[in-house]
Write a protein that holds these residues in place. Structure first.
Motif, PDB file in Angstrom:
ATOM      1  N   LEU A 109      17.641  45.079  86.495  1.00  0.00           N
ATOM      2  CA  LEU A 109      18.124  43.964  85.684  1.00  0.00           C
ATOM      3  C   LEU A 109      19.535  44.235  85.172  1.00  0.00           C
ATOM      4  N   PRO A 110      20.270  43.197  84.830  1.00  0.00           N
ATOM      5  CA  PRO A 110      21.604  43.417  84.251  1.00  0.00           C
ATOM      6  C   PRO A 110      21.573  44.281  83.001  1.00  0.00           C
ATOM      7  N   VAL A 111      20.551  44.095  82.153  1.00  0.00           N
ATOM      8  CA  VAL A 111      20.508  44.831  80.891  1.00  0.00           C
ATOM      9  C   VAL A 111      20.158  46.301  81.077  1.00  0.00           C
ATOM     10  N   SER A 112      19.736  46.695  82.264  1.00  0.00           N
ATOM     11  CA  SER A 112      19.275  48.065  82.480  1.00  0.00           C
ATOM     12  C   SER A 112      20.393  49.088  82.456  1.00  0.00           C
ATOM     13  N   ASN A 113      21.616  48.657  82.736  1.00  0.00           N
ATOM     14  CA  ASN A 113      22.727  49.599  82.858  1.00  0.00           C
ATOM     15  C   ASN A 113      24.032  48.864  82.593  1.00  0.00           C
ATOM     16  N   LEU A 114      24.961  49.545  81.960  1.00  0.00           N
ATOM     17  CA  LEU A 114      26.273  48.950  81.697  1.00  0.00           C
ATOM     18  C   LEU A 114      26.955  48.537  82.997  1.00  0.00           C
ATOM     19  N   THR A 115      26.799  49.320  84.050  1.00  0.00           N
ATOM     20  CA  THR A 115      27.396  48.961  85.332  1.00  0.00           C
ATOM     21  C   THR A 115      26.820  47.642  85.854  1.00  0.00           C
ATOM     22  N   ASN A 116      25.527  47.407  85.617  1.00  0.00           N
ATOM     23  CA  ASN A 116      24.909  46.156  86.063  1.00  0.00           C
ATOM     24  C   ASN A 116      25.486  44.957  85.323  1.00  0.00           C
ATOM     25  N   LEU A 117      25.730  45.110  84.029  1.00  0.00           N
ATOM     26  CA  LEU A 117      26.320  44.017  83.257  1.00  0.00           C
ATOM     27  C   LEU A 117      27.719  43.694  83.768  1.00  0.00           C
ATOM     28  N   LEU A 118      28.475  44.726  84.102  1.00  0.00           N
ATOM     29  CA  LEU A 118      29.798  44.504  84.687  1.00  0.00           C
ATOM     30  C   LEU A 118      29.679  43.802  86.034  1.00  0.00           C
ATOM     31  N   ALA A 119      28.710  44.227  86.837  1.00  0.00           N
ATOM     32  CA  ALA A 119      28.511  43.619  88.150  1.00  0.00           C
ATOM     33  C   ALA A 119      28.067  42.166  88.021  1.00  0.00           C
ATOM     34  N   GLN A 120      27.208  41.890  87.068  1.00  0.00           N
ATOM     35  CA  GLN A 120      26.764  40.510  86.863  1.00  0.00           C
ATOM     36  C   GLN A 120      27.942  39.598  86.548  1.00  0.00           C
ATOM     37  N   HIS A 121      28.834  40.067  85.701  1.00  0.00           N
ATOM     38  CA  HIS A 121      30.029  39.284  85.385  1.00  0.00           C
ATOM     39  C   HIS A 121      30.899  39.106  86.611  1.00  0.00           C
ATOM     40  N   ARG A 122      31.056  40.174  87.374  1.00  0.00           N
ATOM     41  CA  ARG A 122      31.895  40.128  88.581  1.00  0.00           C
ATOM     42  C   ARG A 122      31.337  39.158  89.623  1.00  0.00           C
ATOM     43  N   SER A 126      32.904  42.967  97.595  1.00  0.00           N
ATOM     44  CA  SER A 126      33.338  41.573  97.725  1.00  0.00           C
ATOM     45  C   SER A 126      32.216  40.582  97.969  1.00  0.00           C
ATOM     46  N   SER A 127      30.971  41.021  97.943  1.00  0.00           N
ATOM     47  CA  SER A 127      29.836  40.124  98.166  1.00  0.00           C
ATOM     48  C   SER A 127      28.640  40.660  97.390  1.00  0.00           C
ATOM     49  N   PRO A 128      27.604  39.864  97.195  1.00  0.00           N
ATOM     50  CA  PRO A 128      26.432  40.367  96.472  1.00  0.00           C
ATOM     51  C   PRO A 128      25.830  41.621  97.090  1.00  0.00           C
ATOM     52  N   HIS A 129      25.743  41.673  98.423  1.00  0.00           N
ATOM     53  CA  HIS A 129      25.143  42.849  99.056  1.00  0.00           C
ATOM     54  C   HIS A 129      26.032  44.090  98.899  1.00  0.00           C
ATOM     55  N   ARG A 130      27.320  43.914  98.971  1.00  0.00           N
ATOM     56  CA  ARG A 130      28.210  45.062  98.769  1.00  0.00           C
ATOM     57  C   ARG A 130      28.175  45.510  97.306  1.00  0.00           C
ATOM     58  N   MET A 131      28.072  44.553  96.387  1.00  0.00           N
ATOM     59  CA  MET A 131      27.940  44.932  94.980  1.00  0.00           C
ATOM     60  C   MET A 131      26.644  45.696  94.760  1.00  0.00           C
ATOM     61  N   ALA A 132      25.563  45.254  95.399  1.00  0.00           N
ATOM     62  CA  ALA A 132      24.287  45.956  95.284  1.00  0.00           C
ATOM     63  C   ALA A 132      24.403  47.381  95.824  1.00  0.00           C
ATOM     64  N   ALA A 133      25.096  47.545  96.939  1.00  0.00           N
ATOM     65  CA  ALA A 133      25.286  48.885  97.504  1.00  0.00           C
ATOM     66  C   ALA A 133      26.090  49.773  96.553  1.00  0.00           C
ATOM     67  N   LEU A 134      27.096  49.189  95.919  1.00  0.00           N
ATOM     68  CA  LEU A 134      27.877  49.933  94.935  1.00  0.00           C
ATOM     69  C   LEU A 134      26.994  50.396  93.776  1.00  0.00           C
ATOM     70  N   LEU A 135      26.142  49.501  93.287  1.00  0.00           N
ATOM     71  CA  LEU A 135      25.255  49.856  92.182  1.00  0.00           C
ATOM     72  C   LEU A 135      24.232  50.919  92.596  1.00  0.00           C
ATOM     73  N   ILE A 136      23.754  50.829  93.811  1.00  0.00           N
ATOM     74  CA  ILE A 136      22.830  51.864  94.306  1.00  0.00           C
ATOM     75  C   ILE A 136      23.501  53.232  94.235  1.00  0.00           C
ATOM     76  N   GLY A 137      24.743  53.293  94.644  1.00  0.00           N
ATOM     77  CA  GLY A 137      25.458  54.567  94.625  1.00  0.00           C
ATOM     78  C   GLY A 137      25.698  55.107  93.230  1.00  0.00           C
ATOM     79  N   VAL A 138      26.234  54.261  92.331  1.00  0.00           N
ATOM     80  CA  VAL A 138      26.604  54.766  91.009  1.00  0.00           C
ATOM     81  C   VAL A 138      25.410  54.931  90.086  1.00  0.00           C
ATOM     82  N   ASN A 139      24.332  54.190  90.320  1.00  0.00           N
ATOM     83  CA  ASN A 139      23.147  54.327  89.464  1.00  0.00           C
ATOM     84  C   ASN A 139      22.152  55.321  90.048  1.00  0.00           C
TER      85      ASN A 139
END
Length: 384
Positions: free
Chosen positions: A133-146, A316-329
């Motif tokens: 969820l967005p609230v689970s991590n600060l990075t997710n909240l940033l990604a949600q906005h992005r 640059s896309s939802p799937h790439r953002m998800a991959a980024l979050l997988i890496g950093v989280n």
């Protein structure tokens, strides 16, 4: 305190960059407009979590888990997994690291089993379960906005399968490593938690109302602030001495604010072009794995928050953002500084007298992190 000092230095550097025109004032204002709701949420949810802990909510949950385990260590551990996941998903990974860690350590000692496997479960799941969820991590909240502000349900639909893998893989590794301990039995005692019944019940009600509000689609800072205010009022009446400035995570706020300014300035100076060459493009499995691997390496080299900010421009896309979050989280399981949650977790263990070998932690993380990242990216390609 170290994070506050680093944050103050970063804020000073950001001020110099603004004054010299490297970071235009308009861009700095845009950064502030973007991050103030996020940082306000972090402050509010931390206050809620701390006050709930003071009211005895987490300790009561742990004692109830010991009862439900019925003397079977495996069942008790699985209950700890569930608690860690729920706490992380709805109240953030830092809440799990700070508040749940001492609870599970005390719980393990209470039933006579080694505390380290339970503590390791807590910190790994704090990082990996924070994908959902967005609230689970600060990075997710940033990604949600992005991403343009998808609802929590839409965000969860994208991240559900990766989050599931990110929970199962570390859990499976711990189960294998500590299989002998997990098949043992214990003798639970009667729970004895001294609590103020008014504060305890009011905290339970606040949490029960807050959790669905966080996934309702309303800006998450609004219900979090309301919940924090309600609990502060109750504690002001019943236990005023608990209301201290240390409840506010000001060190994290200072660190994050300074980091946002400096990384935004670095992006304007061409950082995006550099990371684009490393992280690549495309949405195939190999392309997404390349981005996730790059972000995981960045998180373990410096920290997951600056790694996210540096690579955000190439997601640059939802799937790439998800991959980024997988890496950093989910990938930040190797070095002790890879996430703030891990550092907070370690400080809690030191205070509780639990010794952790960072070499062993890094060695285990070097196995678990790649397995988790690869598995999560693999199922990400199945997401619509």
């Amino acid at each position: 305190m170290r994070s506050a000092i680093v944050g103050a230095v970063l804020l000073a550097v950001g001020g110099v960059l603004i004054a010299t025109g490297v970071l235009p004032l308009e861009d700095a204002a845009a950064v502030g407009e973007r991050v103030w709701p996020i940082l306000l949420f972090v402050v509010a949810i931390t206050i809620v979590s701390e006050l709930c802990a003071e009211a005895g909510v987490f300790a009561a949950i742990a004692h109830r888990a010991a009862e439900w385990g019925r003397g079977r260590t495996l069942v008790l551990w699985l209950l700890v997994v569930v608690i860690a996941v729920v706490t992380t998903v709805f109240l953030s990974l830092d809440t799990t690291a700070v508040l749940l860690t001492p609870v599970v350590v005390v719980l393990a000692r209470h039933v006579g089993v080694p505390p380290l496997p339970f503590a390791l479960t807590t910190v790994w799941l704090a990082n990996t379960a924070s994908l959902l969820l967005p609230v689970s991590n600060l990075t997710n909240l940033l990604a949600q906005h992005r991403l343009g502000g998808p609802s929590p349900i839409e965000f969860a639909a994208l991240m559900a399968l990766p989050a599931l893998v990110a929970i199962l893989v570390p859990g499976a590794v711990i189960a294998v490593l500590h299989r002998r301990m997990l098949v043992s039995r214990y003798h639970p005692d009667e729970p004895s938690v001294a609590v103020d019944p008014v504060l305890f019940r009011s905290s339970i009600v606040v949490l029960a109302l807050l959790l669905p509000a966080l996934v309702s689609g309303v800006d998450v800072w609004i219900p979090a602030v309301v919940a924090a205010i309600v609990l502060v009022v109750f504690f002001a009446v019943r236990r005023r001495e608990v209301l201290r400035f240390s409840l506010v995570p000001w060190q994290l706020v200072v660190f994050a604010a300074g980091l946002f300014l400096v990384v935004d300035a670095a992006n304007s100076l061409g950082l995006v072009r550099l990371v684009d060459a490393v992280a690549g493009s495309g949405e195939g499995f190999v392309d997404l794995l390349r981005l996730a691997g790059t972000s995981a390496a960045g998180a373990n080299a410096i920290n997951n928050l600056p790694a996210y900010l540096a690579l955000e421009g190439v997601a640059s896309s939802p799937h790439r953002m998800a991959a980024l979050l997988i890496g950093v989280n989910a990938g930040s399981l190797i070095t002790p500084w890879a996430s703030l949650a891990t550092m907070l977790w370690h400080s809690r263990l030191v205070g509780l007298g639990v010794e952790v070998s960072w070499w062993r932690y890094a060695a285990l993380g070097a196995v678990v992190a790649p397995l988790t990242v690869v598995g999560a990216v693999a199922v990400l390609t199945l997401a619509p």
